[in-house]
Design an enzyme around this catalytic site. Structure first.
Site, mmCIF file in Angstrom:
data_model
loop_
_atom_site.group_PDB
_atom_site.id
_atom_site.type_symbol
_atom_site.label_atom_id
_atom_site.label_comp_id
_atom_site.label_asym_id
_atom_site.label_seq_id
_atom_site.Cartn_x
_atom_site.Cartn_y
_atom_site.Cartn_z
ATOM 1 N N THR B 515 87.403 40.742 31.298
ATOM 2 C CA THR B 515 88.100 40.486 30.081
ATOM 3 C C THR B 515 89.608 40.276 30.627
ATOM 4 O O THR B 515 90.327 40.801 30.078
ATOM 5 C CB THR B 515 88.166 41.605 29.108
ATOM 6 O OG1 THR B 515 86.529 42.004 28.753
ATOM 7 C CG2 THR B 515 88.451 41.096 27.699
ATOM 8 N N HIS B 516 89.682 39.532 31.583
ATOM 9 C CA HIS B 516 90.734 39.322 32.075
ATOM 10 C C HIS B 516 91.229 37.822 32.270
ATOM 11 O O HIS B 516 91.635 37.017 33.004
ATOM 12 C CB HIS B 516 90.969 39.617 33.545
ATOM 13 C CG HIS B 516 90.550 41.236 33.841
ATOM 14 N ND1 HIS B 516 90.223 41.818 34.800
ATOM 15 C CD2 HIS B 516 90.639 42.198 32.909
ATOM 16 C CE1 HIS B 516 90.288 43.145 34.844
ATOM 17 N NE2 HIS B 516 90.240 43.256 33.409
ATOM 18 N N ASN B 517 91.191 36.935 30.907
ATOM 19 C CA ASN B 517 91.452 35.670 30.799
ATOM 20 C C ASN B 517 92.921 35.579 30.646
ATOM 21 O O ASN B 517 93.470 36.408 29.975
ATOM 22 C CB ASN B 517 90.798 35.246 29.416
ATOM 23 C CG ASN B 517 89.158 35.611 29.278
ATOM 24 O OD1 ASN B 517 89.008 36.728 28.711
ATOM 25 N ND2 ASN B 517 88.469 34.925 29.769
#
Lengths: 217, 587
Positions: B515-517
């Protein structure tokens, strides 16, 4: 293969569907010398309970059209919910078996069942109403979940999946002191369901006091 | 629909995650009256995240209502401009949160700073390797602020989140046991480093035999009971697993819910409004100043909240989407390569090499709180890229997050996917295996961006955000290189078997990755290539600040949360010390 009536009250699946899934999940995770398989772990009942959950109707999925097929990278694009996929695919697969072998899937010999499952997985069997691969992938995902999820969801009966791995379930407060210790930590697994039933002892923070076991092998 | 208009406040903060909670706290500390708006529901950790219910892998790996409800809002996705984007109908590649506390309620606690070179990727690469070294369509750029300016704010964030670690560099003096490649710290970590697991020890020994320098991951799961900068008490991590994507029952994970909000909610000048979904930033007639925001409350009422300052502090996607829906900043056009909003969307690459030991067993379920051992020898620009043909890098680590039985069962390559052979291998190797993971940077490119989807809409009838993204050759090359390095370390451990999983040929939105957008509303020193200036202030509307992962111009290898928190401290300080004294453009 005669079907043994289950002790569970099913919420969604009908009898032919239960018989189909009992047979299918027995091939996916068989009972063998290592212990019970997915059928014995009540994975069919787990799937039934999942199908009536929010997930089973895709209650938290985006469900507006237009519905296009898309690329594999774009992920799930079927307009069918898991409930609908299981219902349609089991019926279609049984129809296929009747046409090919004159019997329903659950009456086939084990080897023939394995061949049908492989045909669904590879997509070499075409089902008229739903992608065979989509169904197989869902079935395998749910079977694995049902074998290893907390028994509170209806599967992993007697924590057979956790026993197979040596996974102790809900954590113990003793872990912190064990973190850099190579000694094997082997405990009777404890589930959320056990705790709800009052069948586990807990410390003040709600962590489990594990009963340690010595394994022969 | 009639709109209810409320009394004005000094500042409205949209989002209550890592960024929003800290900014709200700092603005309240400056004496401002602040309203926090959050689309998700209220959380009371002692009830919502109670034992034993949080030790539920099925729920928190997939089905929990702490994640974004896609039935109301999702994104659409395509690999390239030629495709038709389709909605992400179920969660997969990433899991944004939708509760008070945001995504950080279930974060992994890996609290690494970015490395100094990460902030000057463009300049450093051009200088060291020549102007043609970056791929021709690469739009990576400098951040406009360097590491030394950011350092005090990293330090502040670490005092809020109680990060545990061992310094490798304090004021340019090197210390053994820490990361020799880290940027200079002004002081030691507030908490001690994690202990090393037997798996971490194996990895460390192998790394040392190859001349690399292992150290313990900096982690924001408490390594001892800790009272933070906001006087909040955080409990010690029990290493009970059920950690990544799970909330913590012990309050040992630093997050908005444990480290910031309990203090903030006691403050009279702060009001939190959960279940309020902001749909627009309103502007005055000449469009130069924001007048507040409009949101839809839990009962479907349209509400206008006037405010002197608007801080967007939501997840990367919503920061960008709200700017586009509010017509703030020029939308990016990849064809002409003009405009800024939505530009430089990026992600992180990664992969793993698994090792199997027939004669040795571990306790893989004991762990969590990002307990792990890493090397930075191949991170950022810590190694010579001149003959490698790629930019960027990766940290390489063995992390023990608590191997949960549905997701974390490794089997050797060639094992059938199901059936009796699968069962045998799974039973044998669950306790006899672990992974060496690499977690790598990702540059930004001209064709990778965010805009509004022309077809699909959310539950309110507003266009969804559209993501156009794929892996590029630079990242593929880097991935192959990192895989080779991991395999080298793996071999030095002398395992019975090995397996590898590298980056896919094409980016797929299906399996969970991270979840590293980031990006879409990036910071910088040039208004033609950034949405916000060095203080995260909109170039176009001076009383709008946009804080979060959206501000990263490209992604470094290290996880983003620490830098998001640092940016919140940095931007809040600029608002307090500069903007309040003289409202107007700060750069």
């Amino acid at each position: 293969m005669p079907h043994t009536p289950s002790a569970h009250a099913y919420s969604y699946l009908n009898l032919p569907e239960i018989a189909f899934l009992d047979a299918a999940v027995s091939r996916l995770i068989p009972q063998d010398e290592l212990g019970p398989g997915a059928k014995e772990a009540d994975v069919t009942y787990y799937i039934d309970q999942q199908l009536v959950s929010v997930w089973g109707t895709h209650g938290r999925n985006y469900r507006q059209g237009p519905w296009l097929e898309g690329t594999p990278q774009q992920g799930f694009q079927s307009r069918l919910t898991p409930q609908e996929i299981y219902r349609a695919a089991i019926r279609d697969t049984n129809e296929y078996c009747l046409k090919q072998f004159n019997v329903r899937f659950d009456f086939l010999k084990e080897e023939a069942q394995l061949e049908v499952l492989k045909g669904l997985e590879s997509g070499s069997i075409l089902l008229p109403h739903v992608s065979a691969k989509l169904f197989f992938d869902l079935l395998w995902k749910n079977t694995e979940e049902g074998f290893f999820a907390d028994p509170l969801y209806g599967g992993n009966r007697d924590k057979v999946g956790w026993r197979l791995l040596g996974f102790p379930g809900v954590a113990s407060g003793a872990y912190a002191a064990h973190i850099d210790n190579p000694t094997l930590y082997q405990a009777e697994p404890v589930s959320i369901l056990d705790i709800k039933k009052g069948q586990a002892s807990l410390d003040a923070q709600g962590y489990v006091k594990h009963v340690m076991i010595r394994k022969g092998t | 629909m009639s709109i209810q208009k409320l009394k004005p406040v000094d500042a409205v903060v949209v989002g209550t995650g890592v960024a929003g909670s800290i900014i709200a706290m700092e603005l309240v500390n400056a004496g401002l009256k602040v309203v926090g708006l959050e689309r998700g529901r209220m959380i009371e950790p002692q009830h919502d995240f109670a034992m034993p219910y949080v030790h539920d892998e099925l729920k928190y790996d997939k089905h929990s209502d702490i994640f974004q409800d896609l039935s109301r809002e999702t994104i659409t996705f395509r690999n390239n401009l030629q495709q038709t984007a389709l909605p992400m109908r179920e969660l997969g590649s990433f899991k944004p949160g939708e509760i008070v506390g945001g995504t950080a309620a279930h974060w992994g606690c890996h609290a690494r700073r970015f490395l100094p070179d990460d902030f000057i990727v463009k300049t450093k690469t051009d200088e060291r390797y020549g102007k043609n070294f970056l791929p021709h369509d690469c739009t990576s750029q400098d951040w406009g602020v360097d590491y030394n300016e950011f350092e005090p704010y990293y330090d502040m964030f670490e005092q809020i989140y109680g990060v545990g670690g061992k310094a490798g560099n304090i004021n340019d003096v090197k210390f053994e046991g820490g990361n020799p490649f880290e940027g200079a710290r002004s002081r030691e970590f507030p908490n001690p480093a994690t202990l090393r697991t037997p798996m971490g020890e194996k990895f460390a020994k192998a790394c040392e035999s190859l001349g690399y320098t292992p150290f313990q991951n900096p982690a924001a799961a408490m390594t001892r009971a800790y009272v933070n900068l906001y006087k909040q008490m955080l409990g010690e991590c029990m290493r009970g697993g059920f950690c990544g994507s799970h909330p913590c029952s012990q309050g040992a994970k630093a997050s908005p819910l444990t480290a910031v909000l309990p203090a903030l909610l006691k403050r009279e000048n702060f009001e939190l409004r959960p279940l309020c979904n902001v749909i627009k930033i309103n502007k005055d007639s000449d469009g130069k100043r924001a007048t507040g925001v409009t949101y839809i409350d839990s009962q479907g009422r349209m509400v206008e909240q006037p405010a002197d300052i608007v801080v967007l502090a939501t997840y990367t996607f919503n920061n960008t989407r709200l700017l586009l829906l509010s017509d703030i900043g020029k939308p990016y056009d990849p064809v002409s390569n003009t405009g800024v909003v939505g530009r430089n969307y990026s992600y992180q690459t990664g992969g793993k090499v698994s090792v199997f030991f027939d004669d040795e067993q571990f306790n893989p379920f004991i762990g969590g709180g990002m307990i792990g051992t890493s090397i930075d020898d191949f991170n950022s620009d810590n190694f010579d890229h001149s003959q490698l043909g790629f930019v960027g890098g990766s940290y390489i680590a063995v992390q023990t997050n608590g191997a949960t039985p549905i997701k974390t069962k490794l089997i050797p390559p060639g094992t059938p996917r199901w059936g009796s052979e699968w069962k045998k291998a799974t039973a044998h190797y669950y306790r006899r295996s672990f992974s060496i993971t690499y977690h790598a940077s990702c540059q930004s490119y001209r064709g990778q961006y965010l805009d509004l989807d022309p077809t699909y809409r959310d539950a309110n009838g507003l266009p969804l955000l559209r993501m156009t993204f794929d892996w590029q050759e630079n990242e593929q090359k880097m991935s192959a290189f990192m895989r080779e390095k991991c395999e080298g370390i793996a071999k030095a451990m002398n395992p019975s078997k090995m397996g590898a999983k590298a980056v896919e040929k094409k980016y797929t939105i299906v399996p969970y990755q991270s979840t590293h957008n980031i990006g879409g509303a990036v910071m910088g020193s040039d208004p033609t290539t950034s949405v916000v200036n060095r203080y995260l202030q909109s170039w176009d509307v001076h009383n709008v600040f946009v804080v979060g992962g959206s501000a990263f111009p490209q992604n470094a290898a290290n996880p983003p949360t620490e830098t998001i928190g640092m940016l919140a401290c940095w931007s809040a300080d600029a608002i307090k010390e500069m903007y309040l004294k003289k409202p107007g453009a700060l750069a």
